[in-house]
Scaffold this motif. Structure first.
Motif, short mmCIF file in Angstrom:
data_model
loop_
_atom_site.label_atom_id
_atom_site.label_comp_id
_atom_site.label_asym_id
_atom_site.label_seq_id
_atom_site.Cartn_x
_atom_site.Cartn_y
_atom_site.Cartn_z
N ALA A 1 0.85 -1.19 0.00
CA ALA A 1 0.00 0.00 0.00
C ALA A 1 0.89 1.24 0.00
O ALA A 1 2.10 1.15 0.23
CB ALA A 1 -0.91 -0.02 1.23
N LEU B 1 2.24 -1.23 5.24
CA LEU B 1 0.84 -1.60 5.06
C LEU B 1 0.68 -2.27 3.70
O LEU B 1 1.31 -1.88 2.72
CB LEU B 1 -0.04 -0.35 5.13
CG LEU B 1 -1.54 -0.56 5.41
CD1 LEU B 1 -1.74 -1.16 6.79
CD2 LEU B 1 -2.28 0.77 5.30
N GLU C 1 -2.14 -3.83 0.76
CA GLU C 1 -3.52 -3.88 0.29
C GLU C 1 -3.86 -5.32 -0.05
O GLU C 1 -3.08 -6.04 -0.67
CB GLU C 1 -3.75 -2.98 -0.93
CG GLU C 1 -3.01 -3.43 -2.18
CD GLU C 1 -3.47 -2.67 -3.42
OE1 GLU C 1 -3.71 -1.46 -3.32
OE2 GLU C 1 -3.55 -3.30 -4.49
N TYR D 1 -6.86 -3.68 4.28
CA TYR D 1 -5.43 -3.45 4.50
C TYR D 1 -4.93 -4.28 5.68
O TYR D 1 -5.68 -4.54 6.63
CB TYR D 1 -5.15 -1.97 4.73
CG TYR D 1 -5.56 -1.12 3.54
CD1 TYR D 1 -4.68 -0.93 2.47
CD2 TYR D 1 -6.83 -0.55 3.48
CE1 TYR D 1 -5.07 -0.18 1.37
CE2 TYR D 1 -7.21 0.20 2.38
CZ TYR D 1 -6.33 0.38 1.33
OH TYR D 1 -6.72 1.11 0.23
N THR E 1 -8.46 4.03 -2.15
CA THR E 1 -9.01 2.68 -2.17
C THR E 1 -9.93 2.48 -3.37
O THR E 1 -9.82 1.50 -4.11
CB THR E 1 -9.77 2.38 -0.87
OG1 THR E 1 -8.90 2.57 0.24
CG2 THR E 1 -10.29 0.95 -0.85
#
Length: 249
Positions: free
Chosen positions: A53, A58, A60, A69, A92
């Motif tokens: 991400a 992080l 996705e 996430y 997103t």
């Protein structure tokens, strides 16, 4: 270039390539392990893919119809939109739209009801249920839009009556007219002669494979999805933008 310099340059290039390959391998191992962990802990989720991400640490998790996430360990997940506060946009939703883009040229357009208005230069496909109120709203909107070719994939998902109506419409002598008469004028299709309606099963399978979870779902010529319940001006602009951006243009 002297031999020693060529050797140094080659060594530097080789080292850079090794670092790049090592980083890629590390990323693959991390995402593969994370996918296995999450699939075990979230058995009802169908994980289509995992990628880094925009926020360090992080990841996705692409569930097809949704992105969530996770941290690298899979111990914690976040459900909700990642928002760019400067731009005021949802990263997103933008990412989900990108992941769910469709190659318009691969759609089995022969399985759809085709309507051409004006020069038909702008193209769209729509998955529609005959009993869907928003689909009827879309059909009313399309009445005032010109120079468009609409491919309607009958997608009866709401009820058994939707399936019955879809079969009658598909088996009618003039599918386009029968579809419009029902969706716009609200006159039910009359019982049509029995014909091969296996196309409906194919449409349902196609929609499920493409994560079509609601009706109407519009596919623009450039592959983008577009919500059906929009204003006439929004749809008209989207069709023109898609025409300019489509590969064939």
């Amino acid at each position: 270039m002297p031999t020693i310099l060529r050797h140094v340059a080659f060594s530097a290039l080789a080292a850079a390539l090794m670092i790049g390959c090592s980083s890629q391998a590390g990323a693959d191992q991390t995402t593969d392990k994370l996918k296995a962990t999450l699939q075990e802990r979230l058995p009802n989720a169908h994980i289509k893919g995992i990628a880094k991400a925009p926020i360090p640490g992080l990841y996705e998790v692409n569930l097809g119809v949704q992105i969530i996430y996770s941290d690298a360990s899979g111990n914690y997940v976040l459900v909700g939109d990642l928002v760019d506060t400067k731009a005021g946009t949802s990263l997103t939703q933008a990412r989900l739209a990108e992941l769910n883009k469709v190659d318009f040229a691969t759609l089995p357009l022969g399985d759809a009801i085709k309507v051409v208005k004006g020069n038909g230069s702008r193209k769209m496909a729509v998955f529609s249920d005959p009993n869907c109120p928003y689909c009827k709203q879309l059909e009313a909107t399309l009445k005032s839009i010109d120079n468009v070719t609409v491919y309607t994939f009958l997608y009866p998902v709401l009820s058994d009556d939707s399936t019955a109506k879809a079969k009658s419409i598909w088996c009618s002598a003039d599918r386009a007219k029968t579809w419009e008469t029902w969706m716009v004028d609200h006159r039910p299709p009359t019982t049509a002669p029995i014909c091969d309606t296996s196309v409906l099963d194919k449409n349902l399978a196609l929609g499920h494979a493409m994560n079509v979870t609601g009706t109407p779902t519009i596919i623009l010529a450039d592959g983008r999805r577009f919500p059906g319940a929009v204003s006439r001006d929004e749809l008209d602009k989207a069709l023109s933008d898609a025409l300019k951006a489509s590969p064939a243009h």
